[in-house]
Design a protein around this motif. Sequence first.
Motif, mmCIF file in Angstrom:
data_model
loop_
_atom_site.group_PDB
_atom_site.id
_atom_site.type_symbol
_atom_site.label_atom_id
_atom_site.label_comp_id
_atom_site.label_asym_id
_atom_site.label_seq_id
_atom_site.Cartn_x
_atom_site.Cartn_y
_atom_site.Cartn_z
ATOM 1 N N ALA A 177 0.840 -1.197 0.000
ATOM 2 C CA ALA A 177 0.000 0.000 0.000
ATOM 3 C C ALA A 177 0.875 1.247 0.000
ATOM 4 O O ALA A 177 2.003 1.238 0.505
ATOM 5 N N GLU A 178 0.357 2.329 -0.570
ATOM 6 C CA GLU A 178 1.139 3.559 -0.618
ATOM 7 C C GLU A 178 1.227 4.189 0.770
ATOM 8 O O GLU A 178 0.442 3.869 1.677
ATOM 9 N N SER A 211 -7.522 2.825 6.955
ATOM 10 C CA SER A 211 -7.779 3.180 5.564
ATOM 11 C C SER A 211 -6.463 3.179 4.796
ATOM 12 O O SER A 211 -5.493 3.824 5.214
ATOM 13 N N ASN A 213 -4.554 2.797 0.565
ATOM 14 C CA ASN A 213 -4.719 2.839 -0.884
ATOM 15 C C ASN A 213 -3.763 1.852 -1.525
ATOM 16 O O ASN A 213 -2.552 1.902 -1.290
ATOM 17 N N THR A 215 -2.321 1.302 -4.745
ATOM 18 C CA THR A 215 -2.223 2.090 -5.981
ATOM 19 C C THR A 215 -1.471 1.381 -7.097
ATOM 20 O O THR A 215 -1.419 1.886 -8.214
ATOM 21 N N ASP A 265 -15.723 1.215 -2.801
ATOM 22 C CA ASP A 265 -15.238 2.108 -3.848
ATOM 23 C C ASP A 265 -14.787 1.312 -5.073
ATOM 24 O O ASP A 265 -14.504 0.102 -5.007
ATOM 25 N N SER A 276 -5.771 0.209 -9.274
ATOM 26 C CA SER A 276 -5.716 0.937 -8.014
ATOM 27 C C SER A 276 -7.049 0.775 -7.286
ATOM 28 O O SER A 276 -8.112 0.753 -7.913
ATOM 29 N N PRO A 278 -8.933 1.672 -3.137
ATOM 30 C CA PRO A 278 -8.851 1.993 -1.707
ATOM 31 C C PRO A 278 -9.470 0.862 -0.903
ATOM 32 O O PRO A 278 -10.299 0.087 -1.397
ATOM 33 N N GLN A 280 -10.906 0.139 3.236
ATOM 34 C CA GLN A 280 -11.121 0.542 4.624
ATOM 35 C C GLN A 280 -11.584 -0.658 5.422
ATOM 36 O O GLN A 280 -12.547 -1.334 5.049
#
Length: 284
Positions: A177-178, A211, A213, A215, A265, A276, A278, A280
Amino acid sequence: MSNLRIIHDNAADRAVLTASSQTGELGPANLQRDSKNAVLRASGTAQTITATWPTQESIACVALISTNMTSSARMRVRGYAQPGDAVPVFDTGSVFPCPAAVHGSYPWGALPLGWNAYQWGGVNTWARGGGSDGVTWFAPARVRQIVIDVSAPQSPEGYLEISRLVVGNYWSPQCNAEYGAQLQTLDSSENYRTGAGALKTALGATSDKLSINLTHLTPMDRARFMRILRENGKGKAMLFSLFPENPDPLLEQDYMLYGKASNSDAVTTPYFDTYSAPLQIEGI
């Protein structure tokens, strides 16, 4: 540093569970329920849990979720290809499932020995952030039976209690994850003022939310991630660890959650052959 890991298929829910001891009706069946109030409570501070499957399962992790273990607790996991085998396929040896902070990482005397990221306590504290999670990772193996020995001799309650058992193999993306992961403590308490103007609080429950991301998902990672989203949705819990087996145990403890996805999302294609998304996770 290992990339994040997600166990979305809990093999413990398919197993026949037994325990060496229990108090009253608080037996091993509670380890297969997503309820913090449902616990396996040992008659003392030691417990042996045996999980048996009809066919072999691939596992690489055993986690004990919402327990009253302290940092001195020990856990040993042995896996057997067939029930009744004398020689295990793997043996983790005795490990610290929820270890204390590394010596020297904080000024001597500033914090008590054995301190870690958890607020220790029994089931009556779990709604307000108490309890600890214990985990051990190992090389994937196919087994039909595992034996989990747990000992928590310094448990203040004088007995060991565990709310949830997670066993399984994990998915880990090729690219982590970023940076910018957000860890949030959710508190449903509400402040209000009395007629005299005093500020009071109606206490609620607390939980964690993480949370991230993702990417840079490869095509294979995208396919696996989409399958996880379809199989689990928002209703099925999973074990998520952002910093598995990190040299800093406090970092792993803070960023490991057993919970459910709280977002739906879209998975996007920012550029060719890369995806990519997200994610949570809200702790149970």
